[in-house]
Scaffold this active site. Sequence first.
Site, PDB file in Angstrom:
ATOM      1  N   GLY A 414       6.429   0.572  -6.275  1.00  0.00           N
ATOM      2  CA  GLY A 414       6.562   0.823  -4.846  1.00  0.00           C
ATOM      3  C   GLY A 414       5.272   1.326  -4.233  1.00  0.00           C
ATOM      4  O   GLY A 414       4.857   0.901  -3.153  1.00  0.00           O
ATOM      5  N   ALA A 415       4.635   2.248  -4.935  1.00  0.00           N
ATOM      6  CA  ALA A 415       3.378   2.833  -4.475  1.00  0.00           C
ATOM      7  C   ALA A 415       2.791   3.637  -5.620  1.00  0.00           C
ATOM      8  O   ALA A 415       3.495   3.970  -6.576  1.00  0.00           O
ATOM      9  CB  ALA A 415       3.618   3.742  -3.269  1.00  0.00           C
ATOM     10  N   MET A 416       1.500   3.943  -5.531  1.00  0.00           N
ATOM     11  CA  MET A 416       0.847   4.681  -6.614  1.00  0.00           C
ATOM     12  C   MET A 416      -0.071   5.738  -6.028  1.00  0.00           C
ATOM     13  O   MET A 416      -0.889   5.453  -5.152  1.00  0.00           O
ATOM     14  CB  MET A 416       0.076   3.693  -7.498  1.00  0.00           C
ATOM     15  CG  MET A 416      -0.737   4.348  -8.604  1.00  0.00           C
ATOM     16  SD  MET A 416       0.328   5.206  -9.808  1.00  0.00           S
ATOM     17  CE  MET A 416      -0.781   6.522 -10.309  1.00  0.00           C
ATOM     18  N   GLU A 417       0.055   6.965  -6.553  1.00  0.00           N
ATOM     19  CA  GLU A 417      -0.547   8.141  -5.925  1.00  0.00           C
ATOM     20  C   GLU A 417      -2.009   8.393  -6.242  1.00  0.00           C
ATOM     21  O   GLU A 417      -2.463   9.532  -6.086  1.00  0.00           O
ATOM     22  CB  GLU A 417       0.252   9.372  -6.350  1.00  0.00           C
ATOM     23  CG  GLU A 417       0.108   9.739  -7.847  1.00  0.00           C
ATOM     24  CD  GLU A 417       1.228   9.203  -8.723  1.00  0.00           C
ATOM     25  OE1 GLU A 417       1.856   8.212  -8.315  1.00  0.00           O
ATOM     26  OE2 GLU A 417       1.464   9.755  -9.810  1.00  0.00           O
ATOM     27  N   ASN A 418      -2.776   7.394  -6.675  1.00  0.00           N
ATOM     28  CA  ASN A 418      -4.177   7.613  -7.026  1.00  0.00           C
ATOM     29  C   ASN A 418      -4.821   8.644  -6.092  1.00  0.00           C
ATOM     30  O   ASN A 418      -4.683   8.558  -4.879  1.00  0.00           O
ATOM     31  CB  ASN A 418      -4.973   6.314  -6.919  1.00  0.00           C
ATOM     32  CG  ASN A 418      -4.214   5.143  -7.481  1.00  0.00           C
ATOM     33  OD1 ASN A 418      -3.965   5.088  -8.662  1.00  0.00           O
ATOM     34  ND2 ASN A 418      -3.810   4.224  -6.614  1.00  0.00           N
ATOM     35  N   HIS A 450       6.318  11.106  -0.626  1.00  0.00           N
ATOM     36  CA  HIS A 450       6.349  11.172  -2.093  1.00  0.00           C
ATOM     37  C   HIS A 450       4.932  11.133  -2.673  1.00  0.00           C
ATOM     38  O   HIS A 450       4.534  12.003  -3.449  1.00  0.00           O
ATOM     39  CB  HIS A 450       7.169   9.984  -2.632  1.00  0.00           C
ATOM     40  CG  HIS A 450       7.244   9.899  -4.126  1.00  0.00           C
ATOM     41  ND1 HIS A 450       8.335  10.322  -4.837  1.00  0.00           N
ATOM     42  CD2 HIS A 450       6.357   9.443  -5.050  1.00  0.00           C
ATOM     43  CE1 HIS A 450       8.128  10.136  -6.126  1.00  0.00           C
ATOM     44  NE2 HIS A 450       6.919   9.585  -6.293  1.00  0.00           N
ATOM     45  N   GLU A 451       4.169  10.143  -2.259  1.00  0.00           N
ATOM     46  CA  GLU A 451       2.831   9.981  -2.858  1.00  0.00           C
ATOM     47  C   GLU A 451       1.901  11.123  -2.461  1.00  0.00           C
ATOM     48  O   GLU A 451       1.043  11.536  -3.241  1.00  0.00           O
ATOM     49  CB  GLU A 451       2.228   8.624  -2.459  1.00  0.00           C
ATOM     50  CG  GLU A 451       3.104   7.409  -2.766  1.00  0.00           C
ATOM     51  CD  GLU A 451       3.554   7.294  -4.209  1.00  0.00           C
ATOM     52  OE1 GLU A 451       2.863   7.840  -5.096  1.00  0.00           O
ATOM     53  OE2 GLU A 451       4.617   6.693  -4.453  1.00  0.00           O
ATOM     54  N   HIS A 454       2.393  14.052  -4.654  1.00  0.00           N
ATOM     55  CA  HIS A 454       1.730  13.884  -5.953  1.00  0.00           C
ATOM     56  C   HIS A 454       0.291  14.400  -5.946  1.00  0.00           C
ATOM     57  O   HIS A 454      -0.267  14.673  -6.997  1.00  0.00           O
ATOM     58  CB  HIS A 454       1.674  12.404  -6.319  1.00  0.00           C
ATOM     59  CG  HIS A 454       2.866  11.922  -7.083  1.00  0.00           C
ATOM     60  ND1 HIS A 454       3.364  12.572  -8.187  1.00  0.00           N
ATOM     61  CD2 HIS A 454       3.641  10.817  -6.912  1.00  0.00           C
ATOM     62  CE1 HIS A 454       4.394  11.883  -8.665  1.00  0.00           C
ATOM     63  NE2 HIS A 454       4.587  10.824  -7.908  1.00  0.00           N
ATOM     64  N   GLU A 473       7.225  13.422 -11.310  1.00  0.00           N
ATOM     65  CA  GLU A 473       8.081  12.576 -10.476  1.00  0.00           C
ATOM     66  C   GLU A 473       9.238  13.349  -9.861  1.00  0.00           C
ATOM     67  O   GLU A 473       9.641  13.077  -8.735  1.00  0.00           O
ATOM     68  CB  GLU A 473       8.582  11.374 -11.281  1.00  0.00           C
ATOM     69  CG  GLU A 473       7.467  10.440 -11.751  1.00  0.00           C
ATOM     70  CD  GLU A 473       6.625   9.893 -10.601  1.00  0.00           C
ATOM     71  OE1 GLU A 473       7.016  10.026  -9.427  1.00  0.00           O
ATOM     72  OE2 GLU A 473       5.550   9.336 -10.888  1.00  0.00           O
TER      73      GLU A 473
END
Length: 1031
Positions: A414-418, A450-451, A454, A473
């Site tokens: 869905g998405a990535m918190e880099n 959410h991201e 993180h 998470e």
Amino acid sequence: MTTCKGMKSGKDIGAENEPSVAIPHETPNTSENTSIPIAELLLPKAITPSYYRLRLDPYLDDPASDGSNFTYKGHVSITIHCHNATNSVSFHAKGLEIGENINVTLSNETNTKTTVTSVLSSSTATTAPTFTAVYSNTTSDAANTTSGPTSASAAAARTTTPTAGPRHKREVSFRRHQRRRHVTSTTTTPVPHTTLPLGTPPRVTGRVHEQRKEMYTLSLEPALEAGQTYILDISFRGLLKDSLYGFYRSSYKAENGTKIWMAATQFEPTHAREAFPCFDEPAMKARFELSISRPADMVTLSNMPIRANESIAGRSDRVWDHYEVSPNMSTYLLAIVIANPDFIPIKDTGYLDTNSQNASSPEFRVYARKRLIDSAKYAMSVGPRILKFYGDFFSIHYPLPKMDLAAIPDFGSGAMENWGLVTYRESNLLYDPASSPMSDKDKVVIIVAHELAHQWFGNLVTMKWWSDLWLNEGFATYMQYVGSNHVEPSWEMQDKFLVYEQQPAMALDSLRSTHPVSSKVQNPSQISEVFDAISYSKGASLIRMLNNSLTEDVLRKGLTRYLNKWKYRNAEEGDLWEALTEEIREKAASSLPPNVTVKQVMDTWTLQGGYPVLTVTRDYSAGSAVLSQVRFTLDNSSADTLWYIPVSYVTQEEMNNAANSDRRTLPRIWLKQDDNKNWVLFNIDATGYYRVNYDTQNWRLLASYLLSSPPQDMLSASTRAQLLDDALNLARAGVLDYDVALNMTRYLATRENHYVPWKAVFDNMRFLNTMLRQTPAYGLFQDYMLKALATLKNNMGFEPTPNETQPQTLLRPNVLAWLSRMGDPAVVTWAKDLFQQWTNSSSPDTENPIRVDVRRVVYCTAVRSGGRAEWNFLLQRYLAAEDRPSEAEVLLSSLVCTHQEWLLITLLEKSLETGGDIRLQDAIIVWDEISSNAVGSRVAFNYIRNNWSTIYDKFGKDEFLMADILHGSISGLTTERDSKDAKEFYETNKGKFSFAELKMEQELEELTLRVDWHHKNYNTVASWLQKYHDQ
Ligand SMILES: [Zn+2]
């Protein structure tokens, strides 16, 4: 990371969607290594990295690239520290071509924490720069280093100094100057170079590539000395892959129809090793100094801002982007995007608070391809406010100088918190009022929140190992409701928590094959298996339970304590419990039982799978109640697991007393003697992660209260959702009579108009729908649902009203979808008419008479009741929806509604084609929807049974999609025969499920439960429906 299915709960697909739980999308390892114990796959701890100087030189579809399209060259210099003398060094690399010359040289650095000097070889004037580094340990560094610290730009300039002749290698060393902004807790004091010989330089005498372990091991002579720092230099080449992880390529169409390529990364959990050689474990944090070369007319993005550009002498068409040094972080958080200049940001500085220190306000941008950039406005309007809110909430400011959110056209999860560069699936970041339903807006704010959470949980403080993934998470999932509630206070985000997270988590967690939140990751395939609803949603539910039992103040301050103590480092579950315990000690007030620690309480929740049901048996004549607990499982089997349960309750009398507004803090009162007219209610607002069962009399009292309470004394929406979900699940497990549970739903027909309880009802009724859809009782079920929805249908209508709330807007499409599925003639006609109007349009791709929020139900109804013509029309619209990602998802999921087997097979085939009509990232949509189609379930199962070897050959190695395919094919099956077939399929293909092995077990367990359900409950449910029908 956000898994896509975890977010499905926000979609308006109502009856079309089976209950879904978060499914892993990022998958680490090939099937070859699944059997290797994790201990053997871990890198030896004698060596740890602290600094990467990474240079990448990628080629997309550059005609001048000399056949090197979609490949890249790279060089990495890793500063490593030797803690115990050793004559070998191991690092991760997968699918890379590692150059012949690997060098290990003694660094002249002495202080591991404070030095960031690195040595690089800059090559110039070659078509493809050569990365072979040349080092000399003893003298040349000093000779090439100008004295004293220099400014960053001067350092950059020095690397650009023209050198004589092509392919000339020269040694350049430069000292990283203290950056403009401090981004880490360590200081960057320059340490003078020395020319002292620090022992004999090690020589690489051998190298072993252990493919199964994704590892290279070098033998060295003499051994590395404990306490020394070395530089490991590796040149390599890699592919820009056509998958969705590692360093991969993505594409989209320009307005003139030409294909435009870009590249992006997805490294979590273990894909960084597929992009460059590294120490790819979350606890091996280091700082990263990255340089990327690009065509002069393209752009690159990474975690940090660009420090300098460097033109390449003799190559006017290519440029180096040199990035600022990152803070100490895990490899999985590194990110790179390379794109055309039409991949642009919107930027807004309006959020900057001019009265506060602007120094702590990062630059915030949202990137998307130009055609979609207008739909980035919503994320841009909420993102900076959420980021600032978190900084205040945790009393720790976001530490990086910038925050970019980027929408990538092809994206697996869905998405990535880099850190500093969060990447998203387009439909999860972009909201276009003209083509995205309200459920998408709901999803965007949740995923953005959410991201961004993180950035603290996960990025600043990272779990030591994947077994504690839930720390990352669970917290991000919990905070996504706190953060989104801050910017959308009227959207009832806190109530949605229950139906978006807790209830789906409980559904999965009531299987025998569930796993503890803190699960032992014993082999590589289990790393990806833990990216599921247990880590995300159960983890979040446990945090919420803590918040309500310790108080919000203790939790928040404890978290700040934890984050401050472990920032830029790694922590374990126990470290969090310790911080909370310290906070409680400081407060000198605890809501925990005497002499019991947070750890003792929480160990019962995180180290054991499943959850309890609290059984309340009242003695009405004595005015007392007996409480007992037992593990809740759908097969109602016994277990001796016990939990520390925070028990809260309220009596009817207490609730109706206005003076008792803060019920939680009240002293508990005694139930009255002979009080068999008033109910009691436990687990107020479902803040505890457990179910409650009552004696039949108390259930009856609750059911009649729901039917007849004074409107002002109605139980809260979340309580109604909780009672319905508990009752229907207890009945499903055989611990409550179905009659009693179904009676709880009778108030729906006259009194329920709220989204959250209806969401809980729909999730549960989907199960009954699946169980009954091929039985004679289905007509009775349809009648019951139509009756239950009739009042709501009349009140809501087909069109939104001016002042309706956001949850009401979310509810309407769900209600219409159920009415359509249940065959409501008015709704079916309405949908078909609208669809017909659309098909009559001369330019249907630009003119659509159907309102965005109801498109899904209209399309699906038309396709379900129509034939090939409707399906083809929709397929054409899907193919033309390139620049409307949300609409494309709605169109694709509606294509699954057809009941024509050959069309379903066509769709399944298309979903698994590489480079075909359906993007690989969207295959999940097809497989996720198909089980809700009575015909589709069996079509899908037959399809995988006939084609499993092909599917496995194609996707088994990448492990992408496997779990979704299995879920879609099995979760709609219900009969004894199905169960036999599925087990046979499992036996035949054993060993060909790779990381989806656990998923397969869960699917088989659920299928067995469905078959058993039929034997045990069908008659009861059918006669209840009949009785209600006849009334
Ligand atoms: Zn996440």
